[in-house]
Design an enzyme around this catalytic site. Structure first.
Site, PDB file in Angstrom:
ATOM      1  N   LYS B 106       0.803  -1.226   0.000  1.00  0.00           N
ATOM      2  CA  LYS B 106       0.000   0.000   0.000  1.00  0.00           C
ATOM      3  C   LYS B 106       0.834   1.275   0.000  1.00  0.00           C
ATOM      4  O   LYS B 106       0.576   2.197  -0.770  1.00  0.00           O
ATOM      5  CB  LYS B 106      -0.898  -0.037   1.230  1.00  0.00           C
ATOM      6  N   GLU B 130      -5.248  -5.828  -5.047  1.00  0.00           N
ATOM      7  CA  GLU B 130      -6.457  -5.857  -4.203  1.00  0.00           C
ATOM      8  C   GLU B 130      -6.123  -5.832  -2.722  1.00  0.00           C
ATOM      9  O   GLU B 130      -6.823  -5.203  -1.924  1.00  0.00           O
ATOM     10  CB  GLU B 130      -7.288  -7.109  -4.537  1.00  0.00           C
ATOM     11  N   GLY B 135      -6.967  -5.263   3.406  1.00  0.00           N
ATOM     12  CA  GLY B 135      -6.567  -6.666   3.264  1.00  0.00           C
ATOM     13  C   GLY B 135      -7.563  -7.643   2.685  1.00  0.00           C
ATOM     14  O   GLY B 135      -7.552  -7.932   1.501  1.00  0.00           O
ATOM     15  N   LYS B 206      -4.502   4.642   2.132  1.00  0.00           N
ATOM     16  CA  LYS B 206      -5.619   3.875   1.573  1.00  0.00           C
ATOM     17  C   LYS B 206      -6.613   4.790   0.870  1.00  0.00           C
ATOM     18  O   LYS B 206      -7.196   4.425  -0.151  1.00  0.00           O
ATOM     19  CB  LYS B 206      -6.285   3.050   2.673  1.00  0.00           C
TER      20      LYS B 206
END
Lengths: 428, 428
Positions: B106, B130, B135, B206
């Site tokens: 990430k 993904e 997670g 994120k």
């Protein structure tokens, strides 16, 4: 060049399709890599056509499905009429005419899905139906794509908005079943004959489809036991609250040592369980798996725009696959032989509500009956009395379906006891 | 023939990959239509190699990445080392060697994602990730596929498990920040330097990725304002409870009239909001959109098996696309020019906790300050006093970022008041 689609039916959901195609045109083009154009719309008759035209709907309306099926420029047929016939015939003929089909018709797919899938496969066309389960929740495609790497061990779903709306009123506001039903009908959530919703039939259809996607097993509708919410009383709801549970109509599919077990039944959910806070007409599917562990997918289970969103996602997928030349892949490829669980392997905790004569020794007598079937109590509560009868509530430790059947028969045979209700309890 | 993959790194997550490949072999084969074989595994040095071999791990371990990059039989490189370097160099070189890449990195993607995506595009290979956001929750692919037909208007995420674990302790058990941190560290959820988690940096990374998938805008990390949970006091938490809210660290991205606004900040969530019951280390992403309306995706945000499940789903997808000959499609194709919102268009309710001299007229004085900035009160509470200072808590009606800045400056300038905390409040 654009991809031409035809809509069968122009009811509530169908009219959400052009809304999304227009509103999200640019994003949809990026995903589909083609323009998507509504070429024709099938309506019932000239009267419906005239009234839609008069209302400003500027489509090429037709009243004969042949005008669509024989139109070679149309690649995708979107069936949004509902019910079994003529939807089944139209979809079959569309697939045979080598047109891809998108539908939201859960009842049809739950009963004739295997047959229609085989026809699609034979003609190498797509049959997609994301909207058929939990309308706006993208659960089917997620199971296909993202859980391809995982093994689902149990799936729990609050997948009927009408009964969940009613249960929410019953749990949060103490309403009776009858009052909750009347309100659901007043708001248009329940039909005048609410059977499909309140008896768990609609949810059982969805479990049939979810069994295929989550477990690779095409179980029959008849293999999904279903029990509805009609018998739930305010006393059951209050007792559940007191014991730390919320009652909901829950569909479940689980794989035991001997095979698959699917059912729809009122279930006591521990208050901290994520499904316990799914309220009103909202739906959610809770998945237990060996990889992810626990995941939940939450959203509206019905409604014009949510359902149309799933339908248009299917259309985009087909358009994209047409461009890529990879069309014809089945919506769900996960397939194993259907093996149903033996009843003795399906084990749950249960709630029993029993009326007993209000005198000493009754709990002992009950304990003897349960004990004879090797069922132990987790909790037992004696609740109020009307002078003659007392209500005894029992929550058991794990009980198999076989044990459950026996103890229920025993209790029903015992003259002194009246078995009011038996509900499943989700263990923690 | 099988698809050969190489793992870069063999830590916790990486070792979950062979577990799933073996345990779900048949299902994975149905989805990928190829066997997936771990051909080589890169480890740090000979010592690690020896200890893994001694522990019974039967792989072809290599210590030089060139052994993987120059191996033409390997099609997919799975990077699970974490951190920026050497991961960035290895991924770049793998893409240049025309290998597809799967990663859960990430931090790397949030900062260098655009650059790496461009390299993947240039070499027509896939770069899937993904697992990089939340997670085990399949949120990125769901946004790509199922929300392709929809327009997201706001996204809210509880996407940092460590801080959510801490907040859950603080909310449900009244713990202090310090005690919650110590417990998170004891359980291994928080690192000895918890900065990334508790200051909202991890969640902001994120949000960078989610902005791309949900809104098509590649915002920079610097454009995501972040404020962590360090300053939250037990008094704030108790006050939130009393007013009907739960405090959590929430990442949000919303599109206003002028553009996109993304931030991570402690947020008061109404108790009935689906995000309010996301507890412990669990994550959830709540999506508001014009089609579906409200949907939520819930699951574990980290951990070996959940993360490996997402990684293997990516591998399956690549293997399938290799078979179909459609490989090279970007993971996310939704793209619009980045336009950031003007601060005056970003409007929220806010909570202010203010210490004021315990004498009459203070609330009036406060009202004057807020009123001067055109901010009206929704709720105001005076809470306890230590004899000299009283705590005044205000929840406002909608306030823009511009107004917020001004009133904060005013309050900080006002000698009689001490502004303790300001948090965002999610309106109902």
């Amino acid at each position: 060049m654009s991809v031409k689609i035809a809509l069968l039916g122009f009811g509530t959901v169908a009219s959400g399709v052009p809304f999304l195609l227009k509103e999200n045109a640019e994003k949809i083009y990026q995903a589909a890599q083609e323009e998507i154009e509504i070429a024709k719309v099938l309506v019932r008759d000239d009267a419906e056509k005239e009234s839609l035209l008069a209302a400003g709907h500027d489509y090429h309306f037709v009243t004969n499905v042949d005008d669509i099926l024989s139109d070679e420029s149309i690649s995708i047929v979107v069936e949004l009429m509902g019910r079994i016939e003529p939807a089944k015939t139209f979809i079959t003929r569309a697939l045979e005419a080598k047109k891809h089909v998108v539908t939201a018709n859960k009842d049809l797919l739950a009963v004739h899905g295997q047959e229609l899938t085989a026809i699609a496969k034979k003609h190498q066309v797509a049959l997609y139906y994301e909207a058929a389960v939990a309308g706006g929740i993208p659960i089917l495609r997620t199971l296909v794509n993202s859980l391809a790497s995982d093994k689902v061990t149990r799936l729990l779903g609050v997948v009927n908005g009408t009964s969940n709306f009613m249960m929410t009123k019953m749990v949060e506001e103490g309403w009776s079943y009858e009052d909750a039903l009347a309100e659901a009908q007043r708001l248009g959530f329940a039909e005048s004959d609410p059977t499909n919703d309140v008896d768990g039939i609609d949810a059982a259809y969805k479990m049939v489809l979810l069994s295929q996607f989550a477990f690779g097993m095409a179980v029959n509708f008849e293999d999904v036991a279903h029990k509805g919410i009609r018998s739930i009383t305010p006393e059951d709801v209050a007792m559940a609250q007191e014991l730390g549970y919320v009652v909901k109509l829950v569909g479940s599919i689980e794989e035991t040592a001997s095979g698959l077990a699917a059912e729809v039944t009122p279930t006591f959910l521990p208050k901290a369980h994520p499904l316990a806070s799914v309220n009103g007409v909202m739906n959610a599917v809770f998945v237990e798996s060996i990889g992810i562990g626990e995941s939940m997918y939450y959203g509206p289970g019905a409604g014009q725009k949510p359902t149309a969103t799933s339908v248009v996602a299917d259309i985009i997928r087909i358009a994209r696959r047409m461009t890529e030349g990879t069309i014809g892949k089945a919506f769900n490829e996960f397939s194993r032989p259907v093996v149903l669980s033996k009843p003795e392997d399906v084990k749950h905790h249960y709630y029993f509500s029993i009326l007993a004569p209000d005198k000493t020794g009754q709990v002992l007598r009950l304990a003897e009956i349960f004990n004879a079937e090797n069922i132990s109590f987790k909790q037992i509560l004696q609740d109020g009395t009307n002078g003659e009868l007392a209500r005894v509530v029992v929550i058991t430790h794990a009980v198999s379906k076989t044990q459950l059947e026996k103890v229920v028969a025993e209790l029903e045979a015992a003259e002194e006891f009246q078995l009011v209700n038996t509900f499943k309890v989700l263990g923690e």
